[in-house]
Each structure stands twice: as C-alpha cells, then as structure tokens.
Design a protein around this motif. Structure first.
Motif, short mmCIF file in Angstrom:
data_model
loop_
_atom_site.label_atom_id
_atom_site.label_comp_id
_atom_site.label_asym_id
_atom_site.label_seq_id
_atom_site.Cartn_x
_atom_site.Cartn_y
_atom_site.Cartn_z
N GLU A 36 0.84 -1.19 0.00
CA GLU A 36 0.00 0.00 0.00
C GLU A 36 0.88 1.25 0.00
O GLU A 36 0.61 2.21 -0.72
CB GLU A 36 -0.92 0.01 1.22
CG GLU A 36 -1.77 1.24 1.38
CD GLU A 36 -2.95 1.31 0.43
OE1 GLU A 36 -3.61 2.36 0.40
OE2 GLU A 36 -3.20 0.34 -0.29
N ALA A 37 1.94 1.25 0.81
CA ALA A 37 2.86 2.39 0.84
C ALA A 37 3.52 2.58 -0.53
O ALA A 37 3.66 3.71 -1.00
CB ALA A 37 3.93 2.18 1.93
N GLN A 43 1.71 6.99 -6.58
CA GLN A 43 0.61 7.91 -6.84
C GLN A 43 0.98 9.34 -6.44
O GLN A 43 0.68 10.30 -7.14
CB GLN A 43 -0.63 7.46 -6.06
CG GLN A 43 -1.85 8.32 -6.23
CD GLN A 43 -3.00 7.81 -5.37
OE1 GLN A 43 -2.90 6.79 -4.69
NE2 GLN A 43 -4.09 8.53 -5.38
N MET A 44 1.66 9.48 -5.29
CA MET A 44 2.00 10.81 -4.77
C MET A 44 3.36 11.32 -5.26
O MET A 44 3.73 12.45 -4.97
CB MET A 44 1.98 10.79 -3.24
CG MET A 44 0.64 10.41 -2.65
SD MET A 44 0.79 10.20 -0.88
CE MET A 44 -0.57 11.21 -0.34
N GLN A 45 4.11 10.46 -5.94
CA GLN A 45 5.42 10.82 -6.46
C GLN A 45 6.39 11.26 -5.36
O GLN A 45 7.15 12.21 -5.52
CB GLN A 45 5.31 11.93 -7.52
CG GLN A 45 4.50 11.51 -8.74
CD GLN A 45 5.15 10.37 -9.49
OE1 GLN A 45 6.32 10.43 -9.81
NE2 GLN A 45 4.40 9.31 -9.76
N ARG A 46 6.34 10.56 -4.22
CA ARG A 46 7.26 10.82 -3.12
C ARG A 46 7.28 9.59 -2.21
O ARG A 46 6.38 8.75 -2.26
CB ARG A 46 6.84 12.06 -2.33
CG ARG A 46 5.51 11.91 -1.60
CD ARG A 46 5.24 13.13 -0.71
NE ARG A 46 3.98 13.02 -0.03
CZ ARG A 46 3.74 12.31 1.08
NH1 ARG A 46 4.72 11.61 1.64
NH2 ARG A 46 2.55 12.29 1.64
#
Length: 107
Positions: A36-37, A43-46
């Motif tokens: 999930e991480a 998705q968050m690009q970080r």
C-alpha cells in the motif's frame, strides 16, 4: 492492575490528532501495508512511510463506512477488496525476511 499506559494524543496544526499505538500484526499484513505504501508513493510521487499507509487505509475505510447503506455495518479492518494477492504459505522466518524486503523495496 493494568500496567499499560494510555498513549498521549497530540493535536496537529491541520486539525487532525496524532495517537501513538503499538500493533501486533502478522507478516502478511505488514507486507500488504508495504505494498500500500508503494502504491501511494507512486501515486504521490514521493516516499511514503508505513505510518502514512496505515493512516490512508484507516481514512479510506472510515470514508467508505460512511458511504454504506444504513443496513450494513462498518468494520475497522482492511477492506477485502484490497488489490493485494495473498502470500503463499512459508516458514515464519522466510515470511519475515520477504516482508521486510518488500517494505524496503529490495525484493
């Protein structure tokens, strides 16, 4: 007498609260959180920590619980529709090693 201490709750500037807890989870659940991480990180690009993945999962479950029809009961567990396939049966030490590798991205 109970020897456990209630963890402190901290108010955050964004209006949320932070509560420190200790959870005992099977390695399969830790591996799912690692996946999930990883999904959130792409998705968050970080980079995303397991803490963030857990918080996101809990928020998603809570939001989904509010959207259910009145006749259905919500649970705090991970939704069964998670896009994670079950892990095959292995020795506990092998499960732990592979879960840690997945979390660290070295698998």
């Amino acid at each position: 007498m109970n020897d456990r201490v209630t963890p402190p709750i901290h108010a955050l500037p964004d209006g949320e609260a932070e509560l420190a807890v200790v959870l005992r989870l099977p390695w399969e659940d830790v591996a799912r959180l690692g996946q999930e991480a990883g999904r959130l990180a792409s998705q968050m690009q970080r980079p995303v920590t397991l803490d963030e993945a857990v918080s996101h999962r809990l928020r998603s479950a809570r939001a989904a619980a509010h959207a259910k029809p009145a006749g259905e009961q919500a649970t705090g567990a991970m939704p069964a529709s998670a896009s994670v396939s079950p892990l095959p049966s292995r020795a506990p030490t092998e499960q732990a090693r592979q879960a840690i590798e997945r979390i660290n991205g070295t698998a």
